[in-house]
Write a protein that holds these residues in place. Structure first.
Motif, PDB file in Angstrom:
ATOM      1  N   ILE A  69     -30.457  87.076  39.044  1.00 11.80           N
ATOM      2  CA  ILE A  69     -30.271  85.471  39.159  1.00 11.80           C
ATOM      3  C   ILE A  69     -28.838  85.265  39.406  1.00 11.80           C
ATOM      4  CG2 ILE A  69     -30.431  83.355  37.663  1.00 11.80           C
ATOM      5  CD1 ILE A  69     -33.107  84.729  38.319  1.00 11.80           C
ATOM      6  N   LEU A  70     -28.650  84.268  40.467  1.00  6.26           N
ATOM      7  CA  LEU A  70     -27.402  83.705  40.762  1.00  6.26           C
ATOM      8  C   LEU A  70     -27.431  82.280  40.348  1.00  6.26           C
ATOM      9  CD1 LEU A  70     -24.955  83.830  42.758  1.00  6.26           C
ATOM     10  CD2 LEU A  70     -26.327  82.795  44.452  1.00  6.26           C
ATOM     11  N   ILE A  71     -26.484  81.811  39.492  1.00  8.59           N
ATOM     12  CA  ILE A  71     -26.289  80.598  39.020  1.00  8.59           C
ATOM     13  C   ILE A  71     -24.962  80.009  39.535  1.00  8.59           C
ATOM     14  CG2 ILE A  71     -25.135  81.375  36.909  1.00  8.59           C
ATOM     15  CD1 ILE A  71     -26.385  79.071  35.517  1.00  8.59           C
ATOM     16  N   ASP A  72     -24.841  78.769  39.864  1.00  8.34           N
ATOM     17  CA  ASP A  72     -23.950  77.882  40.446  1.00  8.34           C
ATOM     18  C   ASP A  72     -23.355  77.591  38.837  1.00  8.34           C
ATOM     19  OD1 ASP A  72     -22.013  75.673  40.756  1.00  8.34           O
ATOM     20  OD2 ASP A  72     -23.306  75.050  42.525  1.00  8.34           O
ATOM     21  N   GLN A  73     -22.245  77.737  38.381  1.00 10.39           N
ATOM     22  CA  GLN A  73     -21.609  77.286  36.969  1.00 10.39           C
ATOM     23  C   GLN A  73     -21.169  76.175  36.824  1.00 10.39           C
ATOM     24  OE1 GLN A  73     -20.515  81.842  35.213  1.00 10.39           O
ATOM     25  NE2 GLN A  73     -19.157  81.282  36.764  1.00 10.39           N
ATOM     26  N   LEU A  74     -21.047  75.344  37.810  1.00  8.90           N
ATOM     27  CA  LEU A  74     -20.623  74.061  37.772  1.00  8.90           C
ATOM     28  C   LEU A  74     -21.987  73.092  37.751  1.00  8.90           C
ATOM     29  CD1 LEU A  74     -17.460  73.738  40.005  1.00  8.90           C
ATOM     30  CD2 LEU A  74     -17.692  73.940  37.543  1.00  8.90           C
ATOM     31  N   LYS A  75     -22.873  73.240  38.619  1.00  7.97           N
ATOM     32  CA  LYS A  75     -24.022  72.420  38.753  1.00  7.97           C
ATOM     33  C   LYS A  75     -25.347  73.013  37.931  1.00  7.97           C
ATOM     34  CE  LYS A  75     -23.257  69.577  42.368  1.00  7.97           C
ATOM     35  NZ  LYS A  75     -23.798  68.069  42.520  1.00  7.97           N
ATOM     36  N   GLY A  76     -25.215  74.319  37.781  1.00  5.21           N
ATOM     37  CA  GLY A  76     -26.317  74.915  36.992  1.00  5.21           C
ATOM     38  C   GLY A  76     -27.475  75.109  37.806  1.00  5.21           C
ATOM     39  N   THR A  77     -27.282  75.378  39.233  1.00  5.88           N
ATOM     40  CA  THR A  77     -28.276  75.476  40.166  1.00  5.88           C
ATOM     41  C   THR A  77     -28.664  76.932  39.980  1.00  5.88           C
ATOM     42  OG1 THR A  77     -27.730  73.737  41.523  1.00  5.88           O
ATOM     43  CG2 THR A  77     -29.092  75.331  42.341  1.00  5.88           C
ATOM     44  N   VAL A 103     -26.620  92.143  54.839  1.00  3.85           N
ATOM     45  CA  VAL A 103     -26.437  90.723  54.195  1.00  3.85           C
ATOM     46  C   VAL A 103     -27.779  90.355  53.606  1.00  3.85           C
ATOM     47  CG1 VAL A 103     -26.392  88.324  55.323  1.00  3.85           C
ATOM     48  CG2 VAL A 103     -25.140  90.044  56.438  1.00  3.85           C
ATOM     49  N   LEU A 104     -27.391  89.638  52.368  1.00  2.00           N
ATOM     50  CA  LEU A 104     -28.308  88.986  51.662  1.00  2.00           C
ATOM     51  C   LEU A 104     -28.375  87.518  51.878  1.00  2.00           C
ATOM     52  CD1 LEU A 104     -28.481  90.909  48.116  1.00  2.00           C
ATOM     53  CD2 LEU A 104     -30.195  90.922  49.891  1.00  2.00           C
ATOM     54  N   ASN A 105     -27.247  86.855  51.914  1.00  2.00           N
ATOM     55  CA  ASN A 105     -26.978  85.391  52.009  1.00  2.00           C
ATOM     56  C   ASN A 105     -25.840  85.329  52.763  1.00  2.00           C
ATOM     57  OD1 ASN A 105     -27.163  82.651  51.866  1.00  2.00           O
ATOM     58  ND2 ASN A 105     -26.116  82.651  49.971  1.00  2.00           N
ATOM     59  N   SER A 106     -26.021  84.813  54.114  1.00  2.00           N
ATOM     60  CA  SER A 106     -24.614  84.688  54.773  1.00  2.00           C
ATOM     61  C   SER A 106     -24.244  83.134  55.099  1.00  2.00           C
ATOM     62  CB  SER A 106     -24.809  85.220  56.361  1.00  2.00           C
ATOM     63  OG  SER A 106     -25.872  84.578  56.753  1.00  2.00           O
ATOM     64  N   SER A 107     -24.895  82.448  54.295  1.00  2.00           N
ATOM     65  CA  SER A 107     -24.767  80.844  54.268  1.00  2.00           C
ATOM     66  C   SER A 107     -24.274  80.366  53.045  1.00  2.00           C
ATOM     67  CB  SER A 107     -25.942  80.130  54.646  1.00  2.00           C
ATOM     68  OG  SER A 107     -26.363  80.603  55.776  1.00  2.00           O
ATOM     69  N   SER A 108     -23.363  79.716  53.048  1.00  2.00           N
ATOM     70  CA  SER A 108     -22.656  79.061  52.007  1.00  2.00           C
ATOM     71  C   SER A 108     -23.553  78.167  51.080  1.00  2.00           C
ATOM     72  CB  SER A 108     -21.488  78.100  52.067  1.00  2.00           C
ATOM     73  OG  SER A 108     -20.824  77.740  50.917  1.00  2.00           O
ATOM     74  N   LEU A 109     -23.899  78.175  49.944  1.00  2.00           N
ATOM     75  CA  LEU A 109     -24.752  77.318  49.196  1.00  2.00           C
ATOM     76  C   LEU A 109     -24.110  76.094  48.628  1.00  2.00           C
ATOM     77  CD1 LEU A 109     -26.312  80.318  46.940  1.00  2.00           C
ATOM     78  CD2 LEU A 109     -27.226  79.094  49.141  1.00  2.00           C
ATOM     79  N   ILE A 110     -22.872  75.569  49.150  1.00  2.72           N
ATOM     80  CA  ILE A 110     -22.231  74.227  48.856  1.00  2.72           C
ATOM     81  C   ILE A 110     -21.279  74.091  50.200  1.00  2.72           C
ATOM     82  CG2 ILE A 110     -22.173  74.604  46.418  1.00  2.72           C
ATOM     83  CD1 ILE A 110     -19.353  75.451  46.620  1.00  2.72           C
ATOM     84  N   TRP A 111     -20.842  72.854  50.089  1.00  6.79           N
ATOM     85  CA  TRP A 111     -19.880  72.345  51.010  1.00  6.79           C
ATOM     86  C   TRP A 111     -18.481  72.945  50.918  1.00  6.79           C
ATOM     87  CZ3 TRP A 111     -22.297  70.108  54.952  1.00  6.79           C
ATOM     88  CH2 TRP A 111     -23.446  69.381  54.593  1.00  6.79           C
ATOM     89  N   ASP A 112     -18.028  73.335  52.042  1.00  8.25           N
ATOM     90  CA  ASP A 112     -16.544  74.114  52.029  1.00  8.25           C
ATOM     91  C   ASP A 112     -15.835  73.205  50.877  1.00  8.25           C
ATOM     92  OD1 ASP A 112     -17.602  75.716  53.990  1.00  8.25           O
ATOM     93  OD2 ASP A 112     -16.367  74.945  55.580  1.00  8.25           O
TER      94      ASP A 112
END
Length: 146
Positions: free
Chosen positions: A119-127, A90-99
């Protein structure tokens, strides 16, 4: 007024009421049919965009598995010998956004010049997030970039 005129008015009134009823029913049927088509197209789109994607690293035996809906990531190892490790870390087991904000394809990974970092990108928010994989648990993480 004659009986003939009264009958004619009565007949025209009934015909008009019946016509409006038919138009309304036809409209409801049309709307329901359009809703079914939209629902079907949405289901097709969901299937076309994968939930999980594998990203190669420069290590021949290691991939990163990304849940494209929520940013969860695992380090995947495979082997052809009996004495080497195979499985997922596991690198990241927690969701980065609400379900309720999860959408297939929302997150994507991009390699950097450092083989251990992506680099991981949230393609909707740009985070953006720094993702570091490693066999050593203390050196694996996902950290937001500000």
């Amino acid at each position: 007024m004659s009986a003939k005129t009264i009958m004619m008015i009565f007949f025209l009134t009934l015909t008009t009421i019946h016509s409006f009823g038919q138009i309304k029913q036809d409209s409801i049927s049309s709307i329901q049919e359009i809703e079914k088509q939209v629902e079907k197209n949405t289901e097709i789109q969901k299937l076309e965009i994968p939930i999980y994607r594998l990203f190669p690293t420069e290590n021949y035996w290691t991939f990163l598995k990304l849940d494209t809906r929520n940013g969860k990531i695992w380090q995947v190892h495979f082997t052809v010998s009996d004495d080497a490790y195979e499985g997922e870390l596991v690198l990241n087991s927690s969701s980065l956004i609400w379900d309720d904000k999860e959408i297939n394809g929302r997150f994507n990974l991009h390699p950097t010049n450092n083989m251990y970092n992506f680099i991981l990108i949230d393609q909707l928010k740009g985070t953006t997030y720094q993702v570091q994989w490693n066999n050593d648990e203390n050196k694996r993480f996902v950290s937001r970039l500000y």
